[in-house]
Design an enzyme around this catalytic site. Structure first.
Site, PDB file in Angstrom:
ATOM      1  N   HIS A 158       0.814  -1.218   0.000  1.00 10.88           N
ATOM      2  CA  HIS A 158       0.000   0.000   0.000  1.00 10.88           C
ATOM      3  C   HIS A 158       0.847   1.268   0.000  1.00 10.88           C
ATOM      4  O   HIS A 158       0.322   2.365  -0.070  1.00 10.88           O
ATOM      5  CB  HIS A 158      -0.992  -0.023   1.174  1.00 10.88           C
ATOM      6  CG  HIS A 158      -2.093  -1.026   0.976  1.00 10.88           C
ATOM      7  ND1 HIS A 158      -3.396  -0.794   1.318  1.00 10.88           N
ATOM      8  CD2 HIS A 158      -2.077  -2.260   0.434  1.00 10.88           C
ATOM      9  CE1 HIS A 158      -4.128  -1.861   1.004  1.00 10.88           C
ATOM     10  NE2 HIS A 158      -3.338  -2.761   0.478  1.00 10.88           N
ATOM     11  N   TYR A 380       3.952 -10.333  -6.015  1.00  8.70           N
ATOM     12  CA  TYR A 380       3.584  -9.960  -4.643  1.00  8.70           C
ATOM     13  C   TYR A 380       2.166 -10.406  -4.276  1.00  8.70           C
ATOM     14  O   TYR A 380       1.665 -10.069  -3.211  1.00  8.70           O
ATOM     15  CB  TYR A 380       3.729  -8.454  -4.418  1.00  8.70           C
ATOM     16  CG  TYR A 380       4.913  -8.087  -3.531  1.00  8.70           C
ATOM     17  CD1 TYR A 380       4.958  -8.482  -2.198  1.00  8.70           C
ATOM     18  CD2 TYR A 380       5.975  -7.350  -4.015  1.00  8.70           C
ATOM     19  CE1 TYR A 380       6.034  -8.151  -1.387  1.00  8.70           C
ATOM     20  CE2 TYR A 380       7.061  -7.014  -3.211  1.00  8.70           C
ATOM     21  CZ  TYR A 380       7.080  -7.423  -1.905  1.00  8.70           C
ATOM     22  OH  TYR A 380       8.143  -7.108  -1.097  1.00  8.70           O
ATOM     23  N   HIS A 383      -1.707 -13.458  -0.880  1.00 10.91           N
ATOM     24  CA  HIS A 383      -2.841 -13.498   0.066  1.00 10.91           C
ATOM     25  C   HIS A 383      -2.895 -14.807   0.851  1.00 10.91           C
ATOM     26  O   HIS A 383      -3.607 -14.890   1.853  1.00 10.91           O
ATOM     27  CB  HIS A 383      -4.149 -13.248  -0.698  1.00 10.91           C
ATOM     28  CG  HIS A 383      -4.283 -11.833  -1.177  1.00 10.91           C
ATOM     29  ND1 HIS A 383      -4.291 -11.489  -2.506  1.00 10.91           N
ATOM     30  CD2 HIS A 383      -4.378 -10.667  -0.490  1.00 10.91           C
ATOM     31  CE1 HIS A 383      -4.396 -10.174  -2.620  1.00 10.91           C
ATOM     32  NE2 HIS A 383      -4.444  -9.650  -1.420  1.00 10.91           N
TER      33      HIS A 383
HETATM   34  C1  HEM Z   1      -7.000  -8.191   5.041  1.00 12.74           C
HETATM   35  C2  HEM Z   1      -6.011  -8.234   4.216  1.00 12.74           C
HETATM   36  C3  HEM Z   1      -6.138  -7.989   2.743  1.00 12.74           C
HETATM   37  C4  HEM Z   1      -7.244  -7.721   1.995  1.00 12.74           C
HETATM   38  C5  HEM Z   1      -8.674  -7.584   2.455  1.00 12.74           C
HETATM   39  C6  HEM Z   1      -6.800  -7.544   0.622  1.00 12.74           C
HETATM   40  C7  HEM Z   1      -7.620  -7.272  -0.427  1.00 12.74           C
HETATM   41  C8  HEM Z   1      -7.218  -6.944  -1.698  1.00 12.74           C
HETATM   42  C9  HEM Z   1      -8.067  -6.504  -2.764  1.00 12.74           C
HETATM   43  C10 HEM Z   1      -9.577  -6.325  -2.695  1.00 12.74           C
HETATM   44  C11 HEM Z   1      -7.300  -6.260  -3.836  1.00 12.74           C
HETATM   45  C12 HEM Z   1      -7.735  -5.735  -5.212  1.00 12.74           C
HETATM   46  C13 HEM Z   1      -7.970  -6.879  -6.128  1.00 12.74           C
HETATM   47  C14 HEM Z   1      -8.211  -6.453  -7.554  1.00 12.74           C
HETATM   48  O1  HEM Z   1      -9.113  -5.656  -7.803  1.00 12.74           O
HETATM   49  O2  HEM Z   1      -7.507  -6.924  -8.440  1.00 12.74           O
HETATM   50  C15 HEM Z   1      -5.947  -6.570  -3.455  1.00 12.74           C
HETATM   51  C16 HEM Z   1      -4.876  -6.453  -4.277  1.00 12.74           C
HETATM   52  C17 HEM Z   1      -3.628  -6.850  -3.933  1.00 12.74           C
HETATM   53  N1  HEM Z   1      -3.206  -7.317  -2.705  1.00 12.74           N
HETATM   54 FE1  HEM Z   1      -4.329  -7.570  -1.073  1.00 12.74          FE
HETATM   55  N2  HEM Z   1      -5.456  -7.723   0.571  1.00 12.74           N
HETATM   56  C18 HEM Z   1      -5.022  -7.993   1.850  1.00 12.74           C
HETATM   57  C19 HEM Z   1      -3.735  -8.268   2.224  1.00 12.74           C
HETATM   58  C20 HEM Z   1      -2.713  -8.399   1.358  1.00 12.74           C
HETATM   59  C21 HEM Z   1      -1.445  -8.939   1.691  1.00 12.74           C
HETATM   60  C22 HEM Z   1      -0.992  -9.454   3.063  1.00 12.74           C
HETATM   61  C23 HEM Z   1      -0.706  -8.935   0.562  1.00 12.74           C
HETATM   62  C24 HEM Z   1       0.684  -9.456   0.456  1.00 12.74           C
HETATM   63  C25 HEM Z   1       1.568  -9.107  -0.367  1.00 12.74           C
HETATM   64  C26 HEM Z   1      -1.507  -8.356  -0.505  1.00 12.74           C
HETATM   65  C27 HEM Z   1      -1.115  -8.153  -1.810  1.00 12.74           C
HETATM   66  C28 HEM Z   1      -1.893  -7.626  -2.811  1.00 12.74           C
HETATM   67  C29 HEM Z   1      -1.433  -7.332  -4.155  1.00 12.74           C
HETATM   68  C30 HEM Z   1      -0.026  -7.531  -4.715  1.00 12.74           C
HETATM   69  C31 HEM Z   1      -2.521  -6.837  -4.847  1.00 12.74           C
HETATM   70  C32 HEM Z   1      -2.548  -6.349  -6.307  1.00 12.74           C
HETATM   71  C33 HEM Z   1      -2.521  -4.839  -6.359  1.00 12.74           C
HETATM   72  C34 HEM Z   1      -2.741  -4.304  -7.738  1.00 12.74           C
HETATM   73  O3  HEM Z   1      -3.458  -4.932  -8.528  1.00 12.74           O
HETATM   74  O4  HEM Z   1      -2.210  -3.232  -8.062  1.00 12.74           O
HETATM   75  N3  HEM Z   1      -2.726  -8.051   0.022  1.00 12.74           N
HETATM   76  N4  HEM Z   1      -5.926  -6.996  -2.144  1.00 12.74           N
END
Ligand code: HEM
Length: 632
Positions: A158, A380, A383
């Site tokens: 983030h 990265y 999840h």
């Molecule tokens: C409660 C914890 C978390 C929630 C609810 C969450 C939720 C989400 C959601 C909703 C997306 C957007 C998906 C999309 O529209 O493509 C996302 C993207 C992503 N998350 Fe998480 N996430 C969490 C924790 C993590 C963790 C621990 C990582 C570890 C690296 C991570 C890595 C990523 C990455 C790399 C993306 C892609 C971002 C992008 O498309 O630019 N997230 N996450």
């Protein structure tokens, strides 16, 4: 003059294309790397040889795996002397182009968009998610990585990346074959926003809604409005509530640099680093009485961002990739081969290898303006590190001799209850110290197949402003779709582009017969179809590594680039920009444990037995090794 190609690569036209561009020296270096790869040797070599291999790999990736997406100059020249601080939206960091690395710029690439024409629905993302990703039984990371380490991942993501969305929606309907096993039979989400780049190759690109610099935007915001929201405008400080946790607005959404898809552990780290920022402000005010609110804020931001970058480099990554070679490599990135003492005494006088990337005279972008990349986002996707429950520890009881207390049996929360506004409410009842100690004691999920949280297959995702969306999504299948939609090469093409040996049969990927059987079921015999995310989770891991080698090679390139391309970690990493006291503060902070000790002086003494705050806290401390690191 050309050298004969190793047989592994003869059949892969794209790689031959890359090799055709290589100089004689690079071709020779590539052969060395390739031979070492054939014997799966580099991580078994003595430290110095392992470092040499990584140095060669990094050189090759810097030359052949950085692709600019867009026109080479997008912005204008500006007076660098007017900007001796990080701006709210990441502008004015690159020395000659004010736009590079700012919010709203396009993601770069480490390799050309996928050339293999499988459709975005082939095989169906819900089939892949159900058969290969969804958690069967929670697999943890052992003692290596705890829930603080997992939250740190999200804390960094983030800071750096978030794909902007389009207004057009896509609907994914689970096919009959798996529908009964999918928590959502169908779901809708927005396409990634794709814009024309004005250049020929690639003609389009995707937009980053965050500033890709390592600038702490996760606590400071990504633009003027975000920055204004979090600043207290008194003594340079950021807003924080009395209990040490984030403040909340009238809707219950936290007041912080980034509020999207947050959960309690993530918001806890935001609070900890806001505390750090505010402590830096106090220190600066004491030493530089003439500094006003503005100056204190900007200096404290620089210092705090550098501390975050340093912890990630020489503490978090070292725990993620727990081998002597990587311990040496990461310390070299920050301090250089000659180490901390020499760098502290003489500064960065001997260049990147001997004195490290931090403090270089000039930023180095290898001819490609800085951005983070599509492939970096894809590797990265971790999840699977998220568990199903958060267990709380009783910090009022006496710690046992193992510096542990059992989880309070009746006190645990479903992970999904710790997300968003609900999670914030629970966190404020739990309190900062108890949450930190509890997360320290809980192992996070392993990055492996069949470990994708089921609760994420029916997730209420957030808008950019932290508001809950009306339609839940199936994250496991959406992630498969996202990589395909963004034309990130599938696993085998990805490896070839990274100069790695591709797989030719499932057995090259894993020894697990059950996995092989399901890979057959989903992809048939076609290894070219294998999705990147699945390959990264299925790959045999190097001993000590929590992630795959394929993901790691992207890190080798990008971890260095985040430091060496940034003016504030190179030309401006000096006392004029940071102040003497600021540099001293960064210098004496070597780990997350140091930050925790600063704000909770008794915590690590009472509860932490291990050496790093990112390993499970009741695990053994590192055993002292009397053999010097470079001789191991
Ligand atoms: C409660 C914890 C978390 C929630 C609810 C969450 C939720 C989400 C959601 C909703 C997306 C957007 C998906 C999309 O529209 O493509 C996302 C993207 C992503 N998350 Fe998480 N996430 C969490 C924790 C993590 C963790 C621990 C990582 C570890 C690296 C991570 C890595 C990523 C990455 C790399 C993306 C892609 C971002 C992008 O498309 O630019 N997230 N996450």
């Amino acid at each position: 003059m050309t050298l004969a190609l190793p047989s592994f690569f003869l059949f892969h036209p794209q790689l031959q294309h890359v090799l055709a561009k290589m100089s004689f020296l690079d071709t020779l270096l590539f052969y060395i790397v390739h031979m070492v790869d054939k014997f799966e040797l580099w991580h078994r070599l003595p430290v110095l040889l392992g470092l040499a291999y990584l140095a060669i790999r990094r050189r090759l990736h810097q030359r052949y795996n950085l692709l600019h997406v867009g026109t080479m100059t997008a912005g204008n020249k500006y007076d660098v002397h007017q900007y001796s601080h990080r701006t709210a939206d990441g502008k004015c960091n690159h020395p000659t182009d004010d736009i590079v690395g700012s919010q709203g710029t396009v993601f770069g690439r480490n390799m050309p968009p996928s050339t293999i024409n499988f459709g975005v629905m082939e095989p169906h993302p819900s089939v892949v998610a159900t058969k290969l990703l969804e958690r069967r039984k929670f697999v943890d990371c052992g003692k290596q990585f705890n829930m603080i380490a997992c939250s740190w991942l999200q804390f960094m993501i983030h800071d750096w990346i978030d794909h902007m969305e389009d207004t057009h929606q896509v609907e994914i309907v689970a096919p009959a074959e798996v529908a009964a096993h999918c928590p959502l039979k169908s779901y809708k989400f927005y396409r990634s926003k794709e814009i024309s780049t004005g250049s020929l190759h690639p003609k389009t690109g995707f937009v980053n809604a965050r500033t890709p610099w390592w600038d702490g935007s996760v606590i400071y915001g990504n633009d003027e409005a975000g920055m204004e929201k979090v600043r207290s405008y008194k003594d340079g400080k950021l807003k924080i509530s009395r209990d040490g946790l984030l403040e909340h607005d009238e809707k219950g959404i936290s007041v912080s640099g980034d509020v999207r898809n947050c959960w309690a552990g993530f918001s806890l780290l935001q609070s900890l680093f806001i505390k750090e920022h505010n402590a830096v402000c106090d220190m600066l005010k004491e030493h530089y009485r003439e500094f006003d609110d503005e100056k204190l804020y900007h200096h404290a931001r620089l210092i705090t961002s550098a501390i975050i970058a340093k912890i990630h480099t020489i503490d978090w990554t070292v725990e993620l990739l727990k081998t002597d070679t990587l311990l040496a490599a990461m310390r070299i990135n920050w301090y250089g081969l000659l180490g901390k003492k020499v760098k502290d005494s003489f500064g960065n006088i001997l260049g990147p290898e001997l004195s490290g990337l931090v403090g270089l005279k000039r930023p180095q972008d290898h001819g490609v303006p800085y951005s983070l990349t599509e492939e970096f986002v894809s590797v990265y996707r971790m999840h699977t590190t998220l568990p199903d429950k958060i267990f709380l520890r009783d910090i009022n009881s006496m710690a046992t001799k193992h510096k542990s207390s059992p989880p309070i049996q009746e006190e645990y929360h479903s992970f999904s209850d710790m997300i968003g506004k609900e999670g914030e409410k629970r966190l404020s009842k739990i309190g900062m110290e108890k949450m930190l100690v509890s997360m320290g004691h809980q192992s996070c999920g392993a990055i492996t197949l069949w470990n994708y949280p089921l609760w994420m297959r029916n997730l209420v995702a957030h808008d950019i402003n932290g508001e809950e969306r009306p339609d839940p999504v199936d994250m496991a299948s959406m992630e498969i779709y996202r990589d395909r939609e963004r034309k990130v090469p599938r696993y085998n093409e990805f490896r070839r582009n990274l100069l790695m040996i591709p797989i030719s049969k499932w057995e090259d990927l894993t020894n697990d017969e059950e996995v092989i059987e399901v890979l057959h079921e989903v992809y048939g015999d076609d290894v070219e179809k294998l999705d990147l995310l699945v390959g990264l989770h299925a790959e045999r891991k190097i001993k000590g590594f929590a992630i795959s080698e394929t993901a790691f090679f992207i890190f080798v390139l990008i971890a260095s680039r985040r430091l060496e391309a940034d003016r504030f970690f190179t030309t401006n990493f000096n006392s004029q920009t940071y102040t003497d006291e600021g540099l001293e503060w960064i210098n004496k902070t070597e780990s997350l444990k140091d930050v925790i000790d600063r704000h909770f002086p008794e915590m690590s003494k009472t509860w932490m037995r291990c050496s790093s705050a990112f390993s499970v806290w009741d695990s053994d401390a590192n055993v002292r090794n009397y053999v010097p690191l470079y001789l191991r």
